[in-house]
Design a protein around this motif. Structure first.
Motif, mmCIF file in Angstrom:
data_model
loop_
_atom_site.group_PDB
_atom_site.id
_atom_site.type_symbol
_atom_site.label_atom_id
_atom_site.label_comp_id
_atom_site.label_asym_id
_atom_site.label_seq_id
_atom_site.Cartn_x
_atom_site.Cartn_y
_atom_site.Cartn_z
ATOM 1 N N GLY A 58 0.821 -1.208 0.000
ATOM 2 C CA GLY A 58 0.000 0.000 0.000
ATOM 3 C C GLY A 58 0.851 1.251 0.000
ATOM 4 O O GLY A 58 0.561 2.232 -0.709
ATOM 5 N N GLN A 59 1.944 1.234 0.751
ATOM 6 C CA GLN A 59 2.852 2.380 0.769
ATOM 7 C C GLN A 59 3.604 2.485 -0.551
ATOM 8 O O GLN A 59 3.889 3.600 -1.035
ATOM 9 N N LEU A 60 3.939 1.311 -1.160
ATOM 10 C CA LEU A 60 4.616 1.341 -2.458
ATOM 11 C C LEU A 60 3.728 1.991 -3.490
ATOM 12 O O LEU A 60 4.166 2.866 -4.260
ATOM 13 N N ALA A 61 2.460 1.585 -3.550
ATOM 14 C CA ALA A 61 1.525 2.157 -4.532
ATOM 15 C C ALA A 61 1.297 3.633 -4.263
ATOM 16 O O ALA A 61 1.136 4.446 -5.186
ATOM 17 N N GLY A 62 1.280 4.017 -2.962
ATOM 18 C CA GLY A 62 1.049 5.409 -2.621
ATOM 19 C C GLY A 62 2.223 6.306 -3.015
ATOM 20 O O GLY A 62 2.027 7.468 -3.320
#
Length: 404
Positions: free
Chosen positions: A400-404
């Motif tokens: 989720g942090q990677l996509a964000g």
């Protein structure tokens, strides 16, 4: 117990009396856990015994470096695990690789090494082996047997194999590569750390042939705790074993008794742990394969992974190790940030212990034979013994942090 105090000795015992104390424990003690024998000096009852005793066939003890009951026991058990006849222990997996190279190669010889092989072993070839006049070539591990045969020259003496590659996880056609080497009289050595003697028998591959030497980093699954460094080299062939054994003696390779004890204590559970790592890794790998951020799963037990058909024909299981290639839209800094965001996964080399590990790799910088097909960043996972659902939750928040 009597309340009568023991009488004081007439004199204070001397150091000589303590060192040469006459008491000898009675024979016949047996326990589930093997005894730990520590020794550099081994004593003999007389000169004749000293001159006649031999350690090379494990019939006696001459010096701690050449074996104790504890180290002999582990060697015999690893030989059984690997499907071999003889095993030698080394201070690490890399030391076992060095032993094989030193014992089987000389100045003017050539060794072939898979390009996806263990990095330090490749560096050993580039530096020490090259400095000793031993040539090397790195080959595409997914070559056919026929193509490999074309690489073997008049000075080629040793073929190294690794199944699968320790980072990019391609599983080669071991049977075909071994057959090609055999036809040209070239010895074959396998880094079998991933297989651990459990996924397949390196000495009885499909088609009936096998390697000459199987090397393991016992640091990994046989130890299982992430707290021991040790390697092994196992053979079936008596002549090859003798070459390894004499080089082992001359190099002065030895292992500590307490480290041997640790591996002996873990070995009875290695099959159970290996199966648990395998089962959990497949669950976590399947989750990652379903994620849009992942463009390629590199796990030999999954269809679509390079060499899956070779794995399916050769193996009855898989280790808890796999890699994924992330979408090329994520630059290296974002891939590193994804790894940093993981909480249960620890960043660290090695694998095979109870804690799940993760490491990002720059694959193009590691390869010289053949082109790496993917532009995205590669991340390798070693799945430990945590609950797979908890690991998946951790990956979900980090992705989720990677996509964000």
């Amino acid at each position: 117990m009597s309340d009568t105090p023991r009488p004081e000795p007439a004199t204070v015992p001397t150091s000589t009396e303590l060192i040469h104390h006459p008491y000898v424990p009675p024979p016949g003690f047996q326990a589930v856990v093997p005894a730990v024998h520590k020794a550099s000096t081994v004593v003999f009852p007389n000169v004749a015994a000293m001159r006649s005793r031999t350690w090379r066939d494990k019939s006696g003890y001459t010096y701690g470096l050449h074996g104790t009951p504890t180290s002999f026991m582990l060697e015999e058990r690893i030989a059984t695990l690997e499907g071999g006849r003889h095993t030698l222990l080394a201070p690490s997996g890399l030391a076992a690789l060095l032993l094989v190279n030193v014992a089987l190669l000389k100045q003017g010889d050539e060794v072939l090494i898979p390009d996806n092989g263990y990095g330090p072993a490749k560096e050993l070839a580039r530096h020490e082996l090259a400095g000793w006049g031993i040539r090397h070539r790195f080959y595409d591990p997914m070559l056919s047997g026929e193509a490999l045969a074309g690489l073997i020259g008049e000075h080629t003496r040793l073929l190294w194999l690794e199944a699968p590659g320790s980072v990019t996880m391609e599983f080669p056609d071991l049977s075909a590569l071994v057959a090609a080497a055999r036809q040209r009289g070239v010895l074959c050595a396998l880094d079998n750390t991933w297989g651990a003697g459990l996924a397949f028998n390196p000495f009885a591959l499909p088609g009936g042939q096998g390697v000459d030497v199987s090397v393991q980093a016992l640091t990994k699954y046989p130890s299982g705790g992430g707290d021991v460094l040790m390697g092994s080299a196992t053979t079936r062939d008596e002549a090859v074993h003798q070459r390894l054994q004499l080089a082992h003696m001359r190099l002065g390779l030895g292992v500590g008794a307490n480290d041997v004890e640790a591996v002996l204590r873990s070995l009875p559970s290695v099959a159970l742990r290996y199966e648990a790592h395998d089962r959990a890794a497949r669950e976590v790998a399947a989750f990652l394969q379903s994620r849009p951020e992942v463009v390629q799963l590199l796990h030999p037990a999954f269809a679509g992974s390079p060499g899956h058909e070779h794995w399916a024909r050769t193996c009855r299981g898989a280790a808890g190790l796999f890699s994924v290639v992330l979408d090329a839209r994520y630059p290296a800094a974002q891939v590193d940030a994804f790894v940093d965001a993981l909480r249960l996964f620890k960043i660290g080399y090695s694998w095979g212990g109870p804690v799940s590990l993760v490491v990002p790799y720059d694959v193009p910088s590691m390869r010289s034979a053949g082109r790496w097909a993917h532009a995205g960043g590669l991340v390798r996972f070693s799945i430990g013994l945590e609950r797979p659902a908890d690991l998946i939750d951790d990956l979900t928040q980090a992705l989720g942090q990677l996509a964000g």
